[in-house]
Design an enzyme around this catalytic site. Structure first.
Site, PDB file in Angstrom:
ATOM      1  N   GLU A  48      -3.009  -0.334  -2.144  1.00  0.00           N
ATOM      2  CA  GLU A  48      -2.933  -1.528  -1.295  1.00  0.00           C
ATOM      3  C   GLU A  48      -1.481  -1.820  -0.919  1.00  0.00           C
ATOM      4  O   GLU A  48      -1.172  -2.119   0.244  1.00  0.00           O
ATOM      5  CB  GLU A  48      -3.526  -2.722  -2.040  1.00  0.00           C
ATOM      6  N   ASP A  52      -0.323  -1.659   3.010  1.00  0.00           N
ATOM      7  CA  ASP A  52       0.223  -2.854   3.645  1.00  0.00           C
ATOM      8  C   ASP A  52       1.477  -2.509   4.453  1.00  0.00           C
ATOM      9  O   ASP A  52       1.652  -2.944   5.585  1.00  0.00           O
ATOM     10  CB  ASP A  52       0.546  -3.890   2.564  1.00  0.00           C
ATOM     11  N   ASP A 121      -7.515  -6.559   0.660  1.00  0.00           N
ATOM     12  CA  ASP A 121      -6.859  -5.586  -0.219  1.00  0.00           C
ATOM     13  C   ASP A 121      -7.518  -4.212  -0.100  1.00  0.00           C
ATOM     14  O   ASP A 121      -6.833  -3.177  -0.107  1.00  0.00           O
ATOM     15  CB  ASP A 121      -6.922  -6.051  -1.671  1.00  0.00           C
ATOM     16  N   GLU A 124      -6.405  -2.420   3.123  1.00  0.00           N
ATOM     17  CA  GLU A 124      -5.046  -1.904   2.982  1.00  0.00           C
ATOM     18  C   GLU A 124      -5.011  -0.704   2.035  1.00  0.00           C
ATOM     19  O   GLU A 124      -4.269   0.268   2.268  1.00  0.00           O
ATOM     20  CB  GLU A 124      -4.109  -3.002   2.482  1.00  0.00           C
TER      21      GLU A 124
END
Length: 230
Positions: A48, A52, A121, A124
């Protein structure tokens, strides 16, 4: 790994993971790991973190190229609207990722499968796994299918919605007929430029262009607003 997930990724997006362990990790929540310690699994939190960063870079690059006249402040606001929790959780659902996340019983029973933060989450983490497995171009291709069309349609910024603003300005004087007409198209299919004219009560009040009809309409509305200030 869930065969249904791998099949759906291949059929919908043409994605086949070389390392299925990365894909499995992306869809493994920490609550599942805690309840199945004997399996020695890894949760998706590190993926994650990586996803991101990759997402923010690719969205920033796309906005920078797509809106060459937009100032930094508005670019920042639009990027924030795209990568925020609410938006990413919706993308996860649209991709059916919520159906495949591995959750612990407690998380499952408390509605974790529909929780926006968890789905954000997850989305990502998937991007992070895809980046590690197939590099940045594969991630770019995926979000070009899932995210970029919504950007082009003006879904993430009210500041970009010049058509609504123009309608509000013109209708203050009563009902009017606003009509957007495609005037021309130029360029090859993969790099098309559309030219649009906007009319009010059959009078031409603005022209615009863009890489999609929707963008060209927004541009025409913006030009018309400059000619018809509030």
């Amino acid at each position: 790994m869930d065969n249904q997930l791998t099949t759906e990724l291949k059929e919908r997006y043409g994605i086949v993971f070389h390392d299925v362990n990365l894909l499995e990790q992306a869809f493994t929540h920490s609550s599942y790991v805690n309840e199945h310690r004997y399996l020695k699994l890894s949760d998706n939190e590190r993926l994650e973190f990586l996803g991101d960063a990759v997402l923010e870079l690719l969205v920033s690059q796309y906005l920078y190229k797509q809106f060459p006249e937009m100032p930094e402040g508005k670019l920042t606001k639009m990027r924030a609207a795209i990568v925020r929790e609410d938006s990413l959780s919706k993308f996860a659902k649209e991709c059916h990722f919520d159906q495949y996340i591995l959750l612990g019983k407690g998380e499952e029973n408390s509605g974790g499968r529909t929780r926006p933060a968890l789905l954000c989450d997850l989305f990502e983490a998937f991007l992070g796994a895809l980046f590690l497995d197939q590099k940045v171009d594969a991630v770019k291709k995926f979000i070009a299918e899932v995210i970029f069309p919504k950007i082009d349609a003006g879904a993430f910024s009210h500041e970009m919605d010049h058509k609504t603003h123009l309608q509000e300005v013109l209708q203050r004087q009563g009902d009017v007929n606003i009509d957007y007409r495609l005037a021309n198209e130029e360029g090859p299919a993969h790099d098309r430029i559309f030219f649009v004219e906007v009319y009010v009560n059959e009078k031409l009040i603005g022209t615009g262009q863009g890489k999609s009809k929707k963008l060209a309409e927004q541009d025409a509305a913006e030009k018309a607003l400059k000619q018809n200030p509030e």
